[in-house]
Write a protein that holds these residues in place. Structure first.
Motif, short mmCIF file in Angstrom:
data_model
loop_
_atom_site.label_atom_id
_atom_site.label_comp_id
_atom_site.label_asym_id
_atom_site.label_seq_id
_atom_site.Cartn_x
_atom_site.Cartn_y
_atom_site.Cartn_z
N GLY A 8 0.79 -1.22 0.00
CA GLY A 8 0.00 0.00 0.00
C GLY A 8 0.82 1.27 0.00
N ILE A 9 2.17 1.16 -0.08
CA ILE A 9 3.05 2.33 -0.08
C ILE A 9 3.55 2.56 -1.50
CG2 ILE A 9 5.13 3.35 0.90
CD1 ILE A 9 4.76 1.58 3.32
N GLY A 10 3.59 3.82 -1.92
CA GLY A 10 3.86 4.16 -3.30
C GLY A 10 5.29 3.95 -3.74
N ALA A 11 5.49 4.12 -5.05
CA ALA A 11 6.76 3.81 -5.69
C ALA A 11 7.91 4.70 -5.24
CB ALA A 11 6.59 3.92 -7.21
N SER A 12 7.63 5.96 -4.91
CA SER A 12 8.71 6.88 -4.55
C SER A 12 9.47 6.39 -3.33
CB SER A 12 8.14 8.28 -4.28
OG SER A 12 7.47 8.76 -5.42
N PHE A 13 8.74 5.92 -2.34
CA PHE A 13 9.37 5.40 -1.11
C PHE A 13 10.22 4.17 -1.43
CE2 PHE A 13 9.25 2.50 2.54
CZ PHE A 13 9.84 3.30 3.51
#
Length: 415
Positions: free
Chosen positions: A377-382
């Motif tokens: 559920g955490i986006g690609a940037s991270f």
């Protein structure tokens, strides 16, 4: 407080603003402001997809503009640096998705805790360690991957709206070459507006409305913190600050207050929790616009960020009207303007990512950020930063000076 970097101060900021204001930084600030206003549509889309109430969605976006606009006035004015403030887009997507699961008050309680973690991180001065663990080429690889979509969105209209897209893009480059005293972004915007007027764009659906932020009391649950608050804190500290700092340094600024950016973002996020908003942080794409060469002389680009903050504050209560205006415009208009504004930033980010150490880590950070993938559920940037660093540590260990033993460090005699 000893770890917070000192700035120029606010006492002389109004006078210095008028002294440094020029057509270049004003136009860059306007473009960044328009871009930030259009970003509210992302919130509306995410909230609608999650089944959130339309009144809440509008309050959410209005709070985003009002609160971050106020912080966006203070931060660049205090430090005289192009540091516009906004909220985390990955955080917005998480926020919209978690509300139906844990409830609005619990989600805002988790926001409050995430802001406190960001504040403590800034006050403790840990951003120096974070920035050392995440080398600049990997940060800039992630930034280039994130901004790549703006470049792609700029050229995509050439397929279905070739004439207006070609007019705006060619106007930008011809004016950059021939009209030295007129910012090419302004020329491109005027060319696009002229085409819309000629082609008869329908603005009859534009409606006027006035709305203000609403106060709410957060609640605290462990489930909301683990599912949303902790990931948000990691995004604010480990992604948003490094991305913003990397962009500013990439434009030639040496001293960027990473700890203060993180701490102030934490304070803003804690305040946001009481007004239906999920975060406050440095705004990476808008930072790219305000810090780019298109914003004029380097020591006067801070004015562009202040202009952006002022646009946010002024436009916030009327955002319903702004949304209807943006929706009436052809999609290519904002896409092309944003892409043109970020061209030099994308070039600089790619150069810094692939012209020295950590090339493989920078490449993976670029590819992962550009892919748009989500894990847990955490986006690609991270994940671009996390996996980029891991790849670089595995295959480019020699590029991490702090990992080398004393015997391995150059210039150190063997014991």
């Amino acid at each position: 407080m000893k770890h917070l970097e000192k700035g120029v101060g606010l006492r002389s900021a109004p006078r210095d603003f008028l002294r440094d204001l020029n057509v270049d930084n004003l136009s860059a600030g306007v473009v960044a402001g328009i871009f930030g206003l259009s970003a509210g549509i992302i919130h509306i889309s995410a909230g609608t997809a999650a089944g959130l109430d339309s009144h809440f969605i509008m309050i959410w976006v209005i709070s985003y503009l009002m609160i971050n606009g106020l912080f966006g006035l203070v931060m660049p004015a205090y430090y005289r640096l192009p540091m516009p403030m906004a909220n985390s887009i990955p955080g917005a997507l998480l926020f919209a998705a978690i509300i139906p699961v844990v409830g609005l008050e619990a989600a805002l309680g988790a926001t409050l805790i995430a802001g406190a973690i960001s504040l403590v991180a800034g006050l403790a001065g840990v951003m120096g360690i974070v920035m050392k663990l995440i080398p600049m080429p990997i940060v800039m690889g992630m930034v280039a991957g994130v901004l790549l979509k703006f470049g792609l969105n700029m050229v995509a209209p050439l397929e279905n709206a070739m004439l207006p897209a070609a007019i705006m893009i060619l106007a930008f480059f011809f004016s950059a070459r021939l009209l030295r005293r007129v910012p090419p972004l302004i020329v491109a915007m005027l060319a696009g507006i002229a085409y819309m007027a000629y082609s008869g764009v329908d603005f009859s659906a534009v409606t006027f409305s006035v709305t203000f932020p609403e106060f709410i009391v957060p609640e605290f649950t462990l489930n909301a913190f683990l599912a949303y608050g902790l990931p948000l804190a990691l995004i604010l500290v480990g992604m948003e600050t490094p991305a913003g700092v990397g962009l500013i340094k990439g434009m030639g600024y040496k001293d960027v207050p990473a700890n203060a950016i993180t701490a102030v973002g934490g304070v803003g996020t804690m305040l946001s929790a009481f007004f239906n908003l999920h975060s406050t942080c440095i705004a990476a794409p808008m930072t790219g616009i305000c810090s780019s060469p298109e914003a004029g002389e380097r020591d006067k680009r801070w004015v562009a960020a202040v202009v952006t903050g002022a646009i946010f504050v002024i436009a916030a209560p009327f955002y319903g009207f702004v949304v209807s205006l943006i929706e009436a415009m052809p999609g290519y208009f904002i896409a092309i303007i944003a892409g043109l504004a970020l061209l030099r930033v994308i070039t600089s980010a790619m150069h810094m990512a692939f012209s020295g150490k950590h090339e493989m880590g920078g490449l993976f950070a670029f590819l992962i950020a550009a892919s748009g993938l989500q894990i847990l559920g955490i986006g690609a940037s991270f994940w671009a930063l996390v996996l980029g660093v891991l790849i670089s540590m595995l295959f480019e260990t020699k590029d991490f000076e702090f990992l080398l033993t004393r015997r391995e460090r150059p210039g150190k005699p063997a014991s």
